[in-house]
Enzyme design. Structure first.
Site, PDB file in Angstrom:
ATOM      1  N   VAL A  13       0.832  -1.203   0.000  1.00 54.75           N
ATOM      2  CA  VAL A  13       0.000   0.000   0.000  1.00 54.75           C
ATOM      3  C   VAL A  13       0.867   1.253   0.000  1.00 54.75           C
ATOM      4  O   VAL A  13       0.660   2.182  -0.786  1.00 54.75           O
ATOM      5  CB  VAL A  13      -0.957  -0.016   1.217  1.00 54.75           C
ATOM      6  CG1 VAL A  13      -1.728   1.293   1.308  1.00 54.75           C
ATOM      7  CG2 VAL A  13      -1.918  -1.188   1.126  1.00 54.75           C
ATOM      8  N   ASP A  32      10.456   3.783   6.149  1.00 51.23           N
ATOM      9  CA  ASP A  32      10.228   2.442   6.696  1.00 51.23           C
ATOM     10  C   ASP A  32      11.200   2.226   7.843  1.00 51.23           C
ATOM     11  O   ASP A  32      12.219   2.919   7.940  1.00 51.23           O
ATOM     12  CB  ASP A  32      10.448   1.390   5.596  1.00 51.23           C
ATOM     13  CG  ASP A  32       9.682   0.109   5.867  1.00 51.23           C
ATOM     14  OD1 ASP A  32       8.681  -0.142   5.173  1.00 51.23           O
ATOM     15  OD2 ASP A  32      10.067  -0.634   6.808  1.00 51.23           O
ATOM     16  N   GLU A 148      -7.837   2.549   1.138  1.00 49.96           N
ATOM     17  CA  GLU A 148      -7.434   2.123  -0.212  1.00 49.96           C
ATOM     18  C   GLU A 148      -8.298   0.942  -0.645  1.00 49.96           C
ATOM     19  O   GLU A 148      -8.743   0.166   0.184  1.00 49.96           O
ATOM     20  CB  GLU A 148      -5.943   1.749  -0.224  1.00 49.96           C
ATOM     21  CG  GLU A 148      -5.472   0.776   0.863  1.00 49.96           C
ATOM     22  CD  GLU A 148      -5.700  -0.681   0.548  1.00 49.96           C
ATOM     23  OE1 GLU A 148      -5.939  -0.994  -0.630  1.00 49.96           O
ATOM     24  OE2 GLU A 148      -5.644  -1.501   1.480  1.00 49.96           O
ATOM     25  N   LEU A 150      -7.107  -1.123  -3.307  1.00 47.41           N
ATOM     26  CA  LEU A 150      -6.154  -1.577  -4.317  1.00 47.41           C
ATOM     27  C   LEU A 150      -6.102  -3.092  -4.381  1.00 47.41           C
ATOM     28  O   LEU A 150      -5.920  -3.749  -3.364  1.00 47.41           O
ATOM     29  CB  LEU A 150      -4.749  -1.051  -3.979  1.00 47.41           C
ATOM     30  CG  LEU A 150      -4.638   0.446  -3.690  1.00 47.41           C
ATOM     31  CD1 LEU A 150      -3.235   0.776  -3.190  1.00 47.41           C
ATOM     32  CD2 LEU A 150      -4.986   1.246  -4.938  1.00 47.41           C
ATOM     33  N   ARG A 151      -6.258  -3.621  -5.591  1.00 44.82           N
ATOM     34  CA  ARG A 151      -6.081  -5.057  -5.766  1.00 44.82           C
ATOM     35  C   ARG A 151      -4.610  -5.327  -6.033  1.00 44.82           C
ATOM     36  O   ARG A 151      -3.995  -4.636  -6.849  1.00 44.82           O
ATOM     37  CB  ARG A 151      -6.875  -5.566  -6.976  1.00 44.82           C
ATOM     38  CG  ARG A 151      -8.366  -5.573  -6.770  1.00 44.82           C
ATOM     39  CD  ARG A 151      -9.058  -5.743  -8.100  1.00 44.82           C
ATOM     40  NE  ARG A 151      -8.695  -4.641  -8.997  1.00 44.82           N
ATOM     41  CZ  ARG A 151      -9.045  -4.563 -10.279  1.00 44.82           C
ATOM     42  NH1 ARG A 151      -9.757  -5.532 -10.818  1.00 44.82           N
ATOM     43  NH2 ARG A 151      -8.681  -3.541 -11.024  1.00 44.82           N
ATOM     44  N   ASN A 205     -14.962  -5.079   1.244  1.00 46.04           N
ATOM     45  CA  ASN A 205     -14.217  -6.336   1.191  1.00 46.04           C
ATOM     46  C   ASN A 205     -15.077  -7.516   1.643  1.00 46.04           C
ATOM     47  O   ASN A 205     -15.038  -8.588   1.044  1.00 46.04           O
ATOM     48  CB  ASN A 205     -12.950  -6.251   2.059  1.00 46.04           C
ATOM     49  CG  ASN A 205     -11.774  -5.718   1.265  1.00 46.04           C
ATOM     50  OD1 ASN A 205     -11.898  -5.440   0.072  1.00 46.04           O
ATOM     51  ND2 ASN A 205     -10.635  -5.566   1.915  1.00 46.04           N
ATOM     52  N   CYS A 257      -5.932  -9.335   2.601  1.00 42.13           N
ATOM     53  CA  CYS A 257      -7.043  -8.474   3.032  1.00 42.13           C
ATOM     54  C   CYS A 257      -8.305  -9.224   3.448  1.00 42.13           C
ATOM     55  O   CYS A 257      -8.791  -9.050   4.567  1.00 42.13           O
ATOM     56  CB  CYS A 257      -7.408  -7.508   1.914  1.00 42.13           C
ATOM     57  SG  CYS A 257      -6.154  -6.257   1.657  1.00 42.13           S
ATOM     58  N   ARG A 325       0.700 -14.771   1.182  1.00 46.67           N
ATOM     59  CA  ARG A 325       0.005 -14.587   2.456  1.00 46.67           C
ATOM     60  C   ARG A 325      -1.426 -15.106   2.394  1.00 46.67           C
ATOM     61  O   ARG A 325      -2.164 -14.805   1.471  1.00 46.67           O
ATOM     62  CB  ARG A 325      -0.013 -13.104   2.851  1.00 46.67           C
ATOM     63  CG  ARG A 325       1.330 -12.613   3.359  1.00 46.67           C
ATOM     64  CD  ARG A 325       1.303 -11.144   3.650  1.00 46.67           C
ATOM     65  NE  ARG A 325       1.131 -10.357   2.438  1.00 46.67           N
ATOM     66  CZ  ARG A 325       0.967  -9.025   2.438  1.00 46.67           C
ATOM     67  NH1 ARG A 325       0.930  -8.369   3.576  1.00 46.67           N
ATOM     68  NH2 ARG A 325       0.839  -8.373   1.312  1.00 46.67           N
TER      69      ARG A 325
HETATM   70  C1  UDX Z   1      -8.824  -7.131  -2.239  1.00 44.54           C
HETATM   71  C2  UDX Z   1      -9.829  -6.100  -2.736  1.00 44.54           C
HETATM   72  O1  UDX Z   1     -10.254  -6.438  -4.066  1.00 44.54           O
HETATM   73  C3  UDX Z   1      -9.237  -4.700  -2.671  1.00 44.54           C
HETATM   74  O2  UDX Z   1     -10.219  -3.745  -3.037  1.00 44.54           O
HETATM   75  C4  UDX Z   1      -8.764  -4.434  -1.244  1.00 44.54           C
HETATM   76  O3  UDX Z   1      -8.187  -3.177  -1.123  1.00 44.54           O
HETATM   77  C5  UDX Z   1      -7.769  -5.507  -0.788  1.00 44.54           C
HETATM   78  O4  UDX Z   1      -8.379  -6.789  -0.947  1.00 44.54           O
HETATM   79  P1  UDX Z   1      -6.717  -8.436  -3.219  1.00 44.54           P
HETATM   80  O5  UDX Z   1      -6.455  -8.948  -1.832  1.00 44.54           O
HETATM   81  O6  UDX Z   1      -5.573  -7.997  -4.040  1.00 44.54           O
HETATM   82  O7  UDX Z   1      -7.737  -7.195  -3.165  1.00 44.54           O
HETATM   83  O8  UDX Z   1      -7.450  -9.636  -3.963  1.00 44.54           O
HETATM   84  P2  UDX Z   1      -8.713  -9.828  -4.911  1.00 44.54           P
HETATM   85  O9  UDX Z   1      -8.322  -9.713  -6.341  1.00 44.54           O
HETATM   86  O10 UDX Z   1      -9.850  -9.003  -4.466  1.00 44.54           O
HETATM   87  O11 UDX Z   1      -9.027 -11.383  -4.611  1.00 44.54           O
HETATM   88  C6  UDX Z   1      -9.239 -11.851  -3.282  1.00 44.54           C
HETATM   89  C7  UDX Z   1      -9.382 -13.366  -3.258  1.00 44.54           C
HETATM   90  O12 UDX Z   1     -10.627 -13.766  -3.824  1.00 44.54           O
HETATM   91  C8  UDX Z   1      -8.301 -14.102  -4.027  1.00 44.54           C
HETATM   92  O13 UDX Z   1      -7.906 -15.245  -3.276  1.00 44.54           O
HETATM   93  C9  UDX Z   1      -8.994 -14.485  -5.320  1.00 44.54           C
HETATM   94  O14 UDX Z   1      -8.425 -15.601  -5.959  1.00 44.54           O
HETATM   95  C10 UDX Z   1     -10.414 -14.756  -4.819  1.00 44.54           C
HETATM   96  N1  UDX Z   1     -11.443 -14.625  -5.870  1.00 44.54           N
HETATM   97  C11 UDX Z   1     -11.683 -13.390  -6.405  1.00 44.54           C
HETATM   98  C12 UDX Z   1     -12.170 -15.728  -6.295  1.00 44.54           C
HETATM   99  O15 UDX Z   1     -11.952 -16.862  -5.837  1.00 44.54           O
HETATM  100  N2  UDX Z   1     -13.152 -15.547  -7.228  1.00 44.54           N
HETATM  101  C13 UDX Z   1     -13.418 -14.334  -7.777  1.00 44.54           C
HETATM  102  O16 UDX Z   1     -14.334 -14.249  -8.612  1.00 44.54           O
HETATM  103  C14 UDX Z   1     -12.663 -13.226  -7.362  1.00 44.54           C
END
Ligand code: UDX
Length: 432
Positions: A13, A32, A148, A150-151, A205, A257, A325
């Site tokens: 982030v 940091d 945030e 952010l993906r 989330n 997240c 993670r």
């Molecule tokens: C997420 C949120 O999207 C983001 O807005 C927030 O700030 C942080 O958490 P991220 O952790 O990068 O982002 O992952 P994301 O792409 O959202 O996927 C989360 C999990 O859901 C992954 O393990 C992914 O594989 C799973 N997933 C996602 C599915 O199994 N099916 C889907 O259709 C979408």
């Protein structure tokens, strides 16, 4: 107008926020407590895999708008904005651990100029803006929430092209000043009070996690009634109120997240006197999904996996990241190992020698040099991360190196029909 910004914490982030703000023209110092990390960044090296981040960091450094420092006091004392981007890990009772945030605020508090705006970017429980205010111990600075969304893997794109910008502030002028940092970013702006901003992040989330758990639960029903989940989600997704995104069945959700934020929201609700049973169910379905996918592999090899070699493709929690993670893949691997399986795995973002962090979570897993090598003599192949490159491999070769052509497609990314033609025993998620 360009502002001076200090970023506290150079993780996903913090680095993304710092690099993107510098690309918008601001003068940014990322700080940091990890000296090695700061040294690495000052050499222009990026410690994480994030599309476009290396370019932005290089541009910022070369343009003199971005630098990295050990410790935040000096930079914070000269900045108009201080962004707190430190971790908020899950505490023992499920609540978010605020000790890093509090420590950072304690440290910088006495050194800030009057009117400085301290911004919470980390995901923090409802009420944390107040906690930061107290830790800063100052009545002449502002604390604002600016969560945030952010993906990982597309964090830079998400920062510069967000669906929305959320600002939670008690003071309207502070909100306007934070909004002005995003000049050049076209997105709806929601200005609200701090608790609402904090809750928007958790609720978003948790809702997305709910969507995925819902889909995985329907996938279980599909298997029982002989329906095809890929067609079911297609039919659902065309309803504009549902949409196609976050409807992919899989091995369960994970990452840095969703797991911690869902549990934290359950806890926030509980503390507020509301029993969030629905979200407990969402988390429960996710744990079950890990069991269900492991059970598919065990069933395919005849009921016992003890002493058998399992090939695993994909270790990261999703594709296009090197983040391990809370990866569903590792949860499933752990379940297979507990039942005596040996694991040979391949992931495009994991290579030998392992980093110390990777080594600690991948203990007892053999890392193969390529996807075919992972399959040699394995009784079953289990695909757990949706890396595109897995789709286009030579499956005749895969079949020839496996002890038996069996595959659990934990992301429904492979071509079931062509695999069956090649003699594979195939199991997907919600499709038999
Ligand atoms: C997420 C949120 O999207 C983001 O807005 C927030 O700030 C942080 O958490 P991220 O952790 O990068 O982002 O992952 P994301 O792409 O959202 O996927 C989360 C999990 O859901 C992954 O393990 C992914 O594989 C799973 N997933 C996602 C599915 O199994 N099916 C889907 O259709 C979408």
């Amino acid at each position: 107008m360009a502002s001076r910004i200090t970023i506290v914490g150079c993780g996903y982030v913090g680095l993304t926020t710092g690099a993107c703000f510098s690309s918008l023209g601001h003068e940014v110092t990322c700080t940091d407590v990890d000296a090695d990390r700061v040294e690495l960044l000052n050499r222009g090296e990026v410690p994480i895999l994030e599309a476009g981040l290396d370019n932005l960091l290089r541009e910022g450094i070369n343009g003199g708008r971005l630098k990295f420092e050990l410790g935040s006091i000096e930079a914070a004392s000269q900045s108009e904005f201080v962004y707190l981007c430190v971790p908020t890990p899950q505490g023992l009772d499920g609540s978010a651990d605020l000790s890093y945030i509090e420590a950072a605020a304690n440290e910088i508090g006495p050194h800030l100029q009057p009117e400085t705006i301290v911004v919470n970017k980390s995901t923090v429980p409802v009420g944390s803006t107040r906690v930061v205010e107290q830790a800063l111990g100052r009545s002449d600075v502002y604390v604002v929430s600016n969560p945030e969304f952010l993906r990982e893997g597309s964090a830079v794109h998400d920062f510069l092209h967000p669906d929305r910008i959320v600002i939670g502030a008690d003071d309207q002028s502070a909100a306007v000043r934070v909004a002005s940092l995003y000049l050049g970013v076209a997105a709806p702006l929601i200005v609200t009070d701090p608790p609402s901003a904090e809750l928007i992040k958790y609720a978003s989330n948790a809702f997305l996690a709910t969507k995925v758990s819902f889909v995985n639960a329907v996938a279980a029903v599909c298997e029982a009634v002989g329906a095809d989940m890929n067609d079911v989600v297609l039919g659902m997704g065309y309803d504009k109120r549902i949409g196609h995104e976050f409807l992919r069945p899989g091995p369960g959700w994970g990452g840095s997240c969703f797991p911690k934020d869902s549990r934290a929201l359950i806890r926030i609700a509980e503390d507020a006197g509301y029993d969030f049973d629905l979200l407990e169910g969402v988390v429960g379905v996710n744990e079950e999904q890990f069991d269900r996918v492991a059970a598919k592999a065990i069933e395919l090899v005849g009921g016992s996996i003890d002493g058998k070699l399992v090939a695993v493709w994909g270790l990261t929690f999703k594709a296009r990241t090197d983040d391990l993670r809370d990866s569903p893949s590792l949860e499933i691997v752990r379940r297979l190992k507990e039942r005596g399986a040996r694991i040979s795995a391949f992931d495009p973002s994991v290579s030998m020698p392992l980093s110390p962090r990777a080594a600690s979570v991948l203990e007892g897993i053999d890392i193969a040099v390529d996807p075919y090598a992972a399959c040699i003599d394995a009784e079953v192949l289990v695909v757990l991360t949706e890396w595109d490159e897995f789709k286009w491999l030579d499956f005749d070769k895969v079949a020839s190196v496996l002890a038996q052509p069996r595959v659990v497609d934990g992301r429904n990314i492979l071509d079931r029909e062509s695999l069956r033609l090649r003699g594979f025993d195939y199991r997907g998620i919600g499709r038999t």
